[in-house]
Enzyme design. Sequence first.
Site, PDB file in Angstrom:
ATOM      1  N   GLU A 162     -12.058-108.391-111.174  1.00 53.16           N
ATOM      2  CA  GLU A 162     -13.259-107.555-111.362  1.00 53.16           C
ATOM      3  C   GLU A 162     -13.383-106.402-110.376  1.00 53.16           C
ATOM      4  OE1 GLU A 162     -16.586-110.254-111.548  1.00 53.16           O
ATOM      5  OE2 GLU A 162     -15.603-111.493-113.054  1.00 53.16           O
ATOM      6  N   ASN A 204      -7.573-109.359-113.544  1.00 49.43           N
ATOM      7  CA  ASN A 204      -8.507-110.017-114.457  1.00 49.43           C
ATOM      8  C   ASN A 204      -9.871-109.322-114.421  1.00 49.43           C
ATOM      9  OD1 ASN A 204      -9.132-112.395-116.140  1.00 49.43           O
ATOM     10  ND2 ASN A 204     -10.415-113.099-114.433  1.00 49.43           N
ATOM     11  N   HIS A 240     -16.219-112.722-122.142  1.00 49.15           N
ATOM     12  CA  HIS A 240     -17.555-113.330-122.208  1.00 49.15           C
ATOM     13  C   HIS A 240     -18.307-112.527-123.269  1.00 49.15           C
ATOM     14  CE1 HIS A 240     -16.775-115.794-118.726  1.00 49.15           C
ATOM     15  NE2 HIS A 240     -16.437-114.738-118.018  1.00 49.15           N
ATOM     16  N   GLU A 267     -11.373-116.248-119.900  1.00 47.01           N
ATOM     17  CA  GLU A 267     -12.655-116.927-119.626  1.00 47.01           C
ATOM     18  C   GLU A 267     -13.530-116.934-120.875  1.00 47.01           C
ATOM     19  OE1 GLU A 267     -14.591-115.369-116.091  1.00 47.01           O
ATOM     20  OE2 GLU A 267     -12.688-115.130-115.047  1.00 47.01           O
ATOM     21  N   ASP A 269     -15.977-117.293-123.729  1.00 40.06           N
ATOM     22  CA  ASP A 269     -17.173-118.000-124.204  1.00 40.06           C
ATOM     23  C   ASP A 269     -17.964-117.018-125.046  1.00 40.06           C
ATOM     24  OD1 ASP A 269     -18.244-116.498-122.075  1.00 40.06           O
ATOM     25  OD2 ASP A 269     -18.701-118.261-120.855  1.00 40.06           O
TER      26      ASP A 269
HETATM   27  O1  G2I Z   1     -19.685-115.443-113.615  1.00 42.60           O
HETATM   28  C1  G2I Z   1     -18.866-115.950-114.610  1.00 42.60           C
HETATM   29  C2  G2I Z   1     -17.398-115.774-114.298  1.00 42.60           C
HETATM   30  C3  G2I Z   1     -17.064-114.278-114.313  1.00 42.60           C
HETATM   31  N1  G2I Z   1     -15.666-114.072-114.037  1.00 42.60           N
HETATM   32  C4  G2I Z   1     -15.148-114.678-112.823  1.00 42.60           C
HETATM   33  C5  G2I Z   1     -15.504-116.159-112.773  1.00 42.60           C
HETATM   34  O2  G2I Z   1     -15.087-116.710-111.564  1.00 42.60           O
HETATM   35  C6  G2I Z   1     -16.984-116.384-112.974  1.00 42.60           C
HETATM   36  O3  G2I Z   1     -17.205-117.795-112.885  1.00 42.60           O
HETATM   37  C7  G2I Z   1     -18.419-118.203-112.369  1.00 42.60           C
HETATM   38  C8  G2I Z   1     -18.474-119.714-112.381  1.00 42.60           C
HETATM   39  O4  G2I Z   1     -18.406-120.149-113.705  1.00 42.60           O
HETATM   40  C9  G2I Z   1     -19.790-120.184-111.768  1.00 42.60           C
HETATM   41  O5  G2I Z   1     -19.756-121.605-111.605  1.00 42.60           O
HETATM   42  O6  G2I Z   1     -18.559-117.720-111.064  1.00 42.60           O
HETATM   43  C10 G2I Z   1     -19.843-118.024-110.536  1.00 42.60           C
HETATM   44  C11 G2I Z   1     -20.017-117.368-109.186  1.00 42.60           C
HETATM   45  O7  G2I Z   1     -20.070-116.012-109.293  1.00 42.60           O
HETATM   46  C12 G2I Z   1     -19.998-119.536-110.414  1.00 42.60           C
HETATM   47  O8  G2I Z   1     -21.311-119.849-109.995  1.00 42.60           O
HETATM   48  C13 G2I Z   1     -21.402-120.433-108.738  1.00 42.60           C
HETATM   49  C14 G2I Z   1     -22.864-120.411-108.343  1.00 42.60           C
HETATM   50  O9  G2I Z   1     -23.290-119.037-108.292  1.00 42.60           O
HETATM   51  C15 G2I Z   1     -23.032-121.010-106.986  1.00 42.60           C
HETATM   52  O10 G2I Z   1     -24.394-121.066-106.654  1.00 42.60           O
HETATM   53  C16 G2I Z   1     -22.398-122.387-106.976  1.00 42.60           C
HETATM   54  O11 G2I Z   1     -22.413-122.914-105.664  1.00 42.60           O
HETATM   55  O12 G2I Z   1     -20.941-121.745-108.741  1.00 42.60           O
HETATM   56  C17 G2I Z   1     -20.951-122.316-107.459  1.00 42.60           C
HETATM   57  C18 G2I Z   1     -20.256-123.673-107.500  1.00 42.60           C
HETATM   58  O13 G2I Z   1     -20.866-124.502-108.430  1.00 42.60           O
END
Ligand code: G2I
Length: 454
Positions: A162, A204, A240, A267, A269
Amino acid sequence: MKPTSRSLSRAALASTLLAASIGASLLLATTSAGAATTLGASAAQTGRYFGTAVSAGKLGDTTYVGILNREFSMVTPENEMKWDATEPNQGQFSFTNGDRILNQAVSNGKRVRGHALLWHQQQPGWAQGLSGSALRQAALNHVTQVATHYQGKIYAWDVVNEAFADGGSGGRRDSNLQRTGNDWIEAAFRAARAADPGAKLCYNDYNTDGVNAKSTGIYNMVRDFKSRGVPIDCVGFQSHLSNSAPSDYQANLQRFADLGVEVQITELDISGSNQANVYGTVTRACLAVARCAGLTVWGIRDSDSWRTGENPLLFDGNGNKKAAYTSVLDALNAGGTTTTPTTPTTPTTPTTPTTPSNSGCTSSVSLDSWNGGFVATVRVTAGSTALSGWSVTTNLPSGATVTSGWNAGQSGTTGSVKWTNVGYNGNVAAGQSTQFGFQGTGSADGITSSCTAG
Ligand code: G2I
């Protein structure tokens, strides 16, 4: 007695029925051989994978693990290989949760996409507080250390995630990493290649699902990287999506593929009432592009999704297959182009042979060079006795200048540069190795090194 016309027609009918029933059973056999019943197996029929994001915290959930093991052939750790998770304090690495996901996947015959070495989000606090060359050095060290830890085990790394801006500029996103210099992305790819020559290296991003200003900015970067020999193997399209895919979704994948990189849906969805159809469309688009290596959905059940309340995945909260699942499976089973797997390009060329300068240790340098710069990875190997400290002298050709180094103390920037172990890598058991690295400007072709124990 001559058979009557009635008995003839009976005989003919019987043989027709017999033929029909043989035909039906043959047809049935063919159909079932060509119609696999899981996502991973059906994608494999055209040489592709079908993956999911996995969260370490859910590996104790039997419904979750049951679907994971049954359906998917590729795994991406959802958060566990990110910078904040793997290097919570500078120079202190934590691979426990990343390793758990990797080991679970590998022991069940799956491969792993590494996600993500550098990203402006989910940086540890200490990195957020750095800038300039200190951040550049820390970032490249992070890439080197994490890719080295997982060396040989990762199918593809999202090396940079990103980095492009949304909207119409087609340019880079502002971030602390971007402010270290526009070449931070290529430096990261070179460091990743040096650390793990066998992993495919991907860029990515999201909002790149059709031909638009952002995807075109990335397209131009990839074209430039390919023309200059920067090691990039693949582009990840996060996808997404909300209720539709751009009409030029497949054409956009194809234009990247035509640059000579693999494309991957990383990714996926999809929200909205048209979900099942759009899942089918995206799957067919990948199948139509020979260099599209596979698809990954960003979670298993709707309840596992980061898009709370949008139910964008293939299984409902109870783990039941949704219409979207059937749409994907049917598309995979309908087949498509056979994917042509590529191997990572431009593997690191080891330059100097090991130069044993004295008893105790040897050193060797791997160079990853580009026009105007280089990343050097130096391997220090103990001889028949353990080392409790070492120093390496690298002799750089004129015109080469070291701009930063990692995992070693540095004295000098040109000509003869001396490197000394730091606290955590001075002890090396007999026959074992440790590594440090540096980057610089100019050409380091012809560099030599020598190692001294103590
Ligand atoms: O934001 C969606 C995705 C966009 N592309 C890059 C990916 O890496 C990203 O994944 C998401 C995860 O699915 C989430 O699970 O990235 C987020 C963070 O930017 C993740 O969220 C984080 C929460 O913000 C935190 O509060 C939490 O501690 O997940 C962490 C672990 O559960």
